[in-house]
Design an enzyme around this catalytic site. Structure first.
Site, PDB file in Angstrom:
ATOM      1  N   ASP A  96       4.966   7.331  50.124  1.00 50.23           N
ATOM      2  CA  ASP A  96       4.357   6.958  49.178  1.00 50.23           C
ATOM      3  C   ASP A  96       5.083   7.661  47.700  1.00 50.23           C
ATOM      4  O   ASP A  96       4.923   8.940  47.824  1.00 50.23           O
ATOM      5  CB  ASP A  96       2.975   7.169  49.314  1.00 50.23           C
ATOM      6  CG  ASP A  96       1.998   6.459  48.439  1.00 50.23           C
ATOM      7  OD1 ASP A  96       2.305   5.795  47.172  1.00 50.23           O
ATOM      8  OD2 ASP A  96       1.095   5.860  49.050  1.00 50.23           O
ATOM      9  N   ASP A 198       3.622   3.823  43.926  1.00 53.57           N
ATOM     10  CA  ASP A 198       2.430   3.751  43.255  1.00 53.57           C
ATOM     11  C   ASP A 198       2.736   3.546  41.977  1.00 53.57           C
ATOM     12  O   ASP A 198       3.617   3.962  41.079  1.00 53.57           O
ATOM     13  CB  ASP A 198       1.870   5.429  43.093  1.00 53.57           C
ATOM     14  CG  ASP A 198       0.493   5.522  42.823  1.00 53.57           C
ATOM     15  OD1 ASP A 198      -0.408   5.049  43.477  1.00 53.57           O
ATOM     16  OD2 ASP A 198       0.049   6.182  41.863  1.00 53.57           O
ATOM     17  N   GLU A 252       3.703  -1.012  43.690  1.00 53.99           N
ATOM     18  CA  GLU A 252       2.225  -1.368  43.295  1.00 53.99           C
ATOM     19  C   GLU A 252       2.391  -2.084  42.168  1.00 53.99           C
ATOM     20  O   GLU A 252       2.673  -1.499  41.093  1.00 53.99           O
ATOM     21  CB  GLU A 252       1.432  -0.148  43.279  1.00 53.99           C
ATOM     22  CG  GLU A 252       0.038  -0.517  43.363  1.00 53.99           C
ATOM     23  CD  GLU A 252      -0.938   0.645  43.059  1.00 53.99           C
ATOM     24  OE1 GLU A 252      -2.204   0.559  43.302  1.00 53.99           O
ATOM     25  OE2 GLU A 252      -0.463   1.567  42.533  1.00 53.99           O
ATOM     26  N   HIS A 328      -6.587   1.719  50.875  1.00 57.31           N
ATOM     27  CA  HIS A 328      -7.264   2.776  50.737  1.00 57.31           C
ATOM     28  C   HIS A 328      -7.757   2.960  49.331  1.00 57.31           C
ATOM     29  O   HIS A 328      -8.915   3.520  48.801  1.00 57.31           O
ATOM     30  CB  HIS A 328      -6.406   4.135  50.651  1.00 57.31           C
ATOM     31  CG  HIS A 328      -5.377   4.262  49.530  1.00 57.31           C
ATOM     32  ND1 HIS A 328      -4.157   3.298  49.330  1.00 57.31           N
ATOM     33  CD2 HIS A 328      -5.446   4.914  48.448  1.00 57.31           C
ATOM     34  CE1 HIS A 328      -3.629   3.320  48.378  1.00 57.31           C
ATOM     35  NE2 HIS A 328      -4.241   4.362  47.644  1.00 57.31           N
ATOM     36  N   ASP A 329      -7.516   1.805  48.429  1.00 57.23           N
ATOM     37  CA  ASP A 329      -8.308   1.744  47.300  1.00 57.23           C
ATOM     38  C   ASP A 329      -9.139   0.277  47.210  1.00 57.23           C
ATOM     39  O   ASP A 329      -9.959   0.195  46.293  1.00 57.23           O
ATOM     40  CB  ASP A 329      -7.325   1.238  46.006  1.00 57.23           C
ATOM     41  CG  ASP A 329      -6.540   2.401  45.864  1.00 57.23           C
ATOM     42  OD1 ASP A 329      -6.959   3.493  46.033  1.00 57.23           O
ATOM     43  OD2 ASP A 329      -5.210   2.040  45.419  1.00 57.23           O
TER      44      ASP A 329
END
Ligand code: NOJ
Length: 558
Positions: A96, A198, A252, A328-329
Site C-alpha cells: 500500500d 492510497d 484509489e 477496510h473502509d
C-alpha cells in the site's frame, strides 16, 4: 504480462488478521502462518494494508518511515520472508503506497516544520494565514473539521486532507517525488509485485488553492482531487519506477468519474492498470455537504445495477475495472445490503456471484470469504478515528444527527465493521489472539469462522473457492462482453457475458422471497452448463422457473 486480468486479489488488513505474539495486534508472522489457508482459497495475490513504521493514528495510513516495517507488525526480515514464501506458492505481493500524506512524525515533516528555510520545508504544503488570521481557504478535512493546521513556530498553516497528524506531501516538489519513487524502488527490489495507491487522485493540488463557493465553514469537494498535474505525476512515476519493475497497480480513485478513470487506465497513456471507483458504494448514501458519508438512504438494487453496468460498459474497451464490495473502509456487504440472519449463506454468496461474474479484477477482503458480518458496539468500543471525529462533530457539537441515527449509520457503514479481528475458530477471541484484541471480536465468531467454513463443503468459503477457480479456468470471465438484463427489476440481478457464440448467464434473486415466474434467461432456450450455484439443487437453465431467496447461479450456454 497482464497476470492481474485473470487474478483474484485478497486484501489483508494485517492488524486484524492474525496475531502471532499475543499482544492483541495482528502481524506478519501471523500472515505467514496463514499462507496455506490463502493458497487453499486459490487467490493470486495479497494486498497488505500499510505495515510501515507508523504512530498508527489512522491505522498505518500515517507513515513515519516508508522503508521500515513497524515493530508492531514485525521486522523487515519478516516481510522479506513473507514475500519469498508467498512467491513460492505462486502468490503476488501488493503493498500500500500512502503518498498523498505522511505521518507528522516522519523525519521530513519534523524537519519541515523547524523553519521556513529548512531544506524539507517544501516537502509539505505551507501557506500564510489570511489577513484576519483565518486559514488560507475553506477546504475541509475528510475526517471532519478544517484541512489547515496552524503551526505556532513558523506561523504558517499546513494542509492535511485527513488528520492533522497526516500532513499532505507537496508533489510540486521534484525532490519529494524522487523520494517517493526511490522508496518504491526499494520495495520492488525486494520482490514486491505491485502497489495499491492510497488516495492517489488527490496528490496534485490546484496551486491557486481556490476556496469553495459555500456557506459551510468547511467543504470537501471537487478541488480535493483530480488536480491539474495529477496525470503528469503518474506518468512520471510510471516511467521512473512502475514500467522498469513491471509493477501491477491499482489506484484509489477517490473523486474519479468515468473520464478521469479512463485517463488513469488507458494503457496507451502509461499510468495505472486499474483504479478503485466509489460510486457503486454510494447507493445507500444521501451525502450532503453537512453529513458527508453519514447521510443514509435505503439500499436500492436498481441503482446498484445501473452503476455497475455503467462502469462495465464505459471501461470495456482497452480499460479495466476493479470489482469490490468490501475493504477496510467499507462495511460487510452481507449485513449492509444482504440478509445476515435467515439468509446469511445465501445472500453472502449471491453478492459474491453478481460481483465475480463481472469483467474486471475481483478483490476479496479478509473475512468476506466466510461471510463475516457487521458489529454493533457502544460508541466507546469503536476505535476508528473517522467514527469518533464524526460523532463529536455531527452528534455532540453541531447536533445535525441524533445519537440513534448516527449509531445506525455506523452500524451500517462504519469502517470498524470491516476491521474486527478475523474469525479463525470458535476458541477465545476467535483464535485471532491469545491476548486482548485491539478491537473487539464480532460476537458471532462461534457460528462464523474459518475452521467451521473449511470443514463444511457447502460453506461460503467453498463457494468462493469455486468462484475463484472459475476465474482461472473459464476465459469468458475475462473476455465476455457485458450486458445487463432486467435492469429495472428491483429484486432480480441478471446479466450476460458474451464472446462469439459462447455466453455466461449470471442470475440472482437479491430478495428474501421466491422470485416467480422468471423471465426468459436465455433467448434460444439453449441448454447450458451450470457452472456454479448457491443452492444444492438449482435446476438447469432450460427448466428453471423460480429463484428461491437469494438463489444465484452462473450458466454457460453455447
Ligand atoms: C484511504 C484509506 O483506505 C483509508 O483507510 C485512510 O484512512 C485514508 N485513505 C487516508 O490515508
Amino acid at each position: 504480462m497482464e497476470w492481474w486480468k485473470d487474478a483474484v486479489i485478497y486484501q489483508i488488513y494485517p492488524r486484524s488478521f492474525k496475531d502471532s505474539t499475543g499482544n492483541g495486534f495482528g502481524d506478519l508472522r501471523g500472515v505467514i502462518e496463514k499462507l496455506d489457508y490463502l493458497e487453499s482459497l486459490g487467490v493470486d495475490g495479497l494486498w497488505l494494508s500499510p505495515i510501515f513504521e507508523s504512530p498508527q493514528k489512522d491505522n498505518g495510513y500515517d507513515i513515519s518511515d516508508y522503508r521500515k516495517i513497524d515493530p508492531r507488525f514485525g521486522t523487515n526480515e519478516d516481510m522479506y520472508e513473507l514475500i519469498e514464501k508467498a512467491h513460492a506458492k505462486g502468490m503476488k505481493i501488493i503493498m500500500d503506497l500512502v503518498a498523498n500524506h505522511s505521518s507528522d512524525q516522519h523525519r521530513w515533516f519534523q524537519e519541515s516544520k523547524k523553519s521556513k528555510d529548512n531544506p524539507y520545508r517544501d516537502y509539505y504544503i505551507w501557506k500564510d494565514a489570511q489577513a484576519d488570521g483565518s486559514p488560507p481557504n475553506n477546504w475541509g478535512s475528510i475526517f471532519s473539521g478544517g484541512a489547515w493546521e496552524w503551526d505556532e513556530t513558523t506561523e504558517q498553516y499546513y494542509l492535511h486532507y485527513f488528520l492533522k497528524e497526516q500532513p499532505d506531501l507537496n508533489w510540486e516538489n521534484p525532490k519529494l517525488r524522487e523520494e517517493i519513487y526511490d522508496l518504491m524502488r526499494f520495495w520492488m527490489a525486494k520482490g514486491v509485485d505491485g502497489w495499491r495507491m492510497d488516495v492517489i487522485g488527490a496528490i496534485s493540488k490546484d496551486q491557486s488553492f481556490p476556496a469553495y463557493d459555500s456557506d459551510e465553514q468547511y467543504v470537501v469537494g471537487e478541488n480535493h482531487s483530480n488536480g491539474p498535474r495529477l496525470h503528469e505525476f503518474i506518468q512520471e512515476m510510471n516511467r521512473e519506477v512502475l514500467a522498469p519493475f513491471n509493477a501491477m497497480t491499482v489506484g484509489e480513485g477517490n473523486g474519479s468519474d468515468i473520464e478521469s478513470a479512463k485517463l488513469f487506465t488507458d494503457p496507451e497513456r502509461n499510468e495505472l492498470n486499474m483504479i478503485f471507483t466509489f460510486t457503486h458504494m454510494g447507493v445507500d448514501e444521501r451525502p450532503t455537504a453537512q453529513l458527508g458519508k453519514w447521510g443514509m438512504k435505503p439500499f436500492d438494487l436498481v441503482e446498484l445495477k445501473a452503476d455497475l453496468a455503467l462502469w462495465q460498459t464505459a471501461l470495456n474497451e482497452r480499460f479495466w475495472n476493479t470489482l469490490y464490495f468490501e475493504n477496510h473502509d467499507q462495511a460487510r456487504v452481507v449485513s449492509r445490503w444482504g440478509n445476515d440472519t435467515t439468509y446469511h449463506h445465501q445472500s453472502a454468496t449471491a453478492f459474491a456471484t453478481v460481483l465475480h461474474g463481472l469483467k474486471g479484477t475481483p478483490f476479496v477482503y479478509q473475512g468476506e470469504e466466510i461471510g463475516m458480518v457487521n458489529s454493533s458496539f457502544p460508541i466507546e468500543d469503536y476505535d476508528d478515528v473517522e467514527i469518533h471525529n464524526a460523532y463529536k462533530d455531527l452528534v455532540q457539537e453541531r447536533q445535525l444527527l441524533s445519537e440513534a441515527d448516527f449509531m445506525a449509520a455506523v452500524e451500517t457503514k462504519g469502517r470498524d465493521n470491516a476491521r474486527t479481528p478475523m474469525q479463525w475458530d470458535a476458541t477465545a477471541n476467535a483464535g485471532f489472539t491469545t491476548g486482548t484484541p485491539w478491537l473487539k471480536v464480532n460476537p458471532r465468531f462461534e457460528e462464523i469462522n474459518v475452521e467451521k467454513a473449511v470443514a463444511d463443503k457447502g460453506s461460503i468459503f467453498h463457494y468462493y473457492q469455486k468462484l475463484i477457480a472459475l476465474r482461472h479456468n473459464e476465459e469468458l470471465f475475462r473476455t465476455g462482453e457485458f450486458e445487463l438484463t432486467n435492469s429495472e427489476d428491483p429484486r432480480l440481478f441478471t446479466y450476460t457475458r458474451t464472446l462469439g457464440d459462447e455466453q455466461l448467464i449470471i442470475v440472482a434473486n437479491m430478495s428474501a422471497e421466491n422470485y416467480q415466474p422468471l423471465p426468459l434467461l436465455s433467448t434460444e432456450k439453449a441448454t447450458g452448463e451450470l457452472l456454479i450455484s448457491n443452492y444444492a439443487d438449482t435446476p438447469a437453465i432450460d427448466v428453471i422457473s423460480v429463484l428461491r431467496p437469494y438463489e444465484a447461479a452462473i450458466y454457460k450456454v453455447k
